[in-house]
Design a protein around this motif. Structure first.
Motif, PDB file in Angstrom:
ATOM      1  N   ARG A 195       0.602  -1.184   0.005  1.00 43.99           N
ATOM      2  CA  ARG A 195      -0.018   0.026  -0.126  1.00 43.99           C
ATOM      3  C   ARG A 195       0.815   1.110   0.418  1.00 43.99           C
ATOM      4  O   ARG A 195       0.613   2.245  -0.863  1.00 43.99           O
ATOM      5  N   ASP A 196       1.836   1.247   0.571  1.00 41.33           N
ATOM      6  CA  ASP A 196       2.995   2.479   0.839  1.00 41.33           C
ATOM      7  C   ASP A 196       3.556   2.863  -0.418  1.00 41.33           C
ATOM      8  O   ASP A 196       3.614   3.868  -1.071  1.00 41.33           O
TER       9      ASP A 196
ATOM     10  N   LYS B 252       1.099   4.114  -3.114  1.00 42.73           N
ATOM     11  CA  LYS B 252       1.055   5.421  -2.716  1.00 42.73           C
ATOM     12  C   LYS B 252       2.013   6.358  -3.263  1.00 42.73           C
ATOM     13  O   LYS B 252       1.915   7.398  -3.681  1.00 42.73           O
TER      14      LYS B 252
ATOM     15  N   ASP C 294      -3.730   3.789  -7.863  1.00 45.77           N
ATOM     16  CA  ASP C 294      -4.919   3.854  -6.936  1.00 45.77           C
ATOM     17  C   ASP C 294      -5.325   2.482  -6.807  1.00 45.77           C
ATOM     18  O   ASP C 294      -5.175   1.558  -7.564  1.00 45.77           O
TER      19      ASP C 294
END
Length: 126
Positions: free
Chosen positions: A117-118, A121, A126
């Motif tokens: 997820r990091d 980002k 997305d």
């Protein structure tokens, strides 16, 4: 050291992980760590990643699963970026980490999901 295998490994390593990261790792090596950088470049990248038996996409998926099993967060982050560079999709990464939850343990999988997820980002995915 086999110079040809090292050179081929260096090229693949730079393509997968990014030239900036690889150059920083090699240039930052000292007398103590340089032999490891040479070994990794020649053996992992030059002898294995250059083999025709599996495409880079598949090798990346395998690495993500194995690094999750070994619970190696620094390497997971590096290889998530490499996997994305090799055309692995966010959904494929999710599926690998779901698979690892069953076979490697939920805590290791959770860590890999967090790291992914990091990375997404950071890369504006997305």
């Amino acid at each position: 050291m086999d110079q040809d295998r090292y050179d081929r490994g260096l090229a693949v390593r730079r393509e997968v992980l990014g030239a900036e990261h690889v150059d920083r790792s090699i240039q930052g090596a000292d007398d103590f760590t340089r032999p490891l950088q040479e070994y990794v470049t020649e053996s992992a990248w030059g002898a294995i990643w250059t083999r025709p038996g599996l495409p880079r996409h598949t090798r990346s998926l395998l690495n993500l699963a194995m690094l999750t099993a070994l619970n190696r967060p620094h390497e997971i982050k590096l290889h998530i970026n490499g996997a994305l560079n090799n055309g692995v999709t966010k959904d494929e990464i999710m599926e690998v980490f779901l698979q690892t939850a069953v076979y490697c343990g939920v805590p290791a999988s959770i860590d890999s999901f967090r790291i992914a997820r990091d990375v997404f980002k950071e890369r504006g995915i997305d």
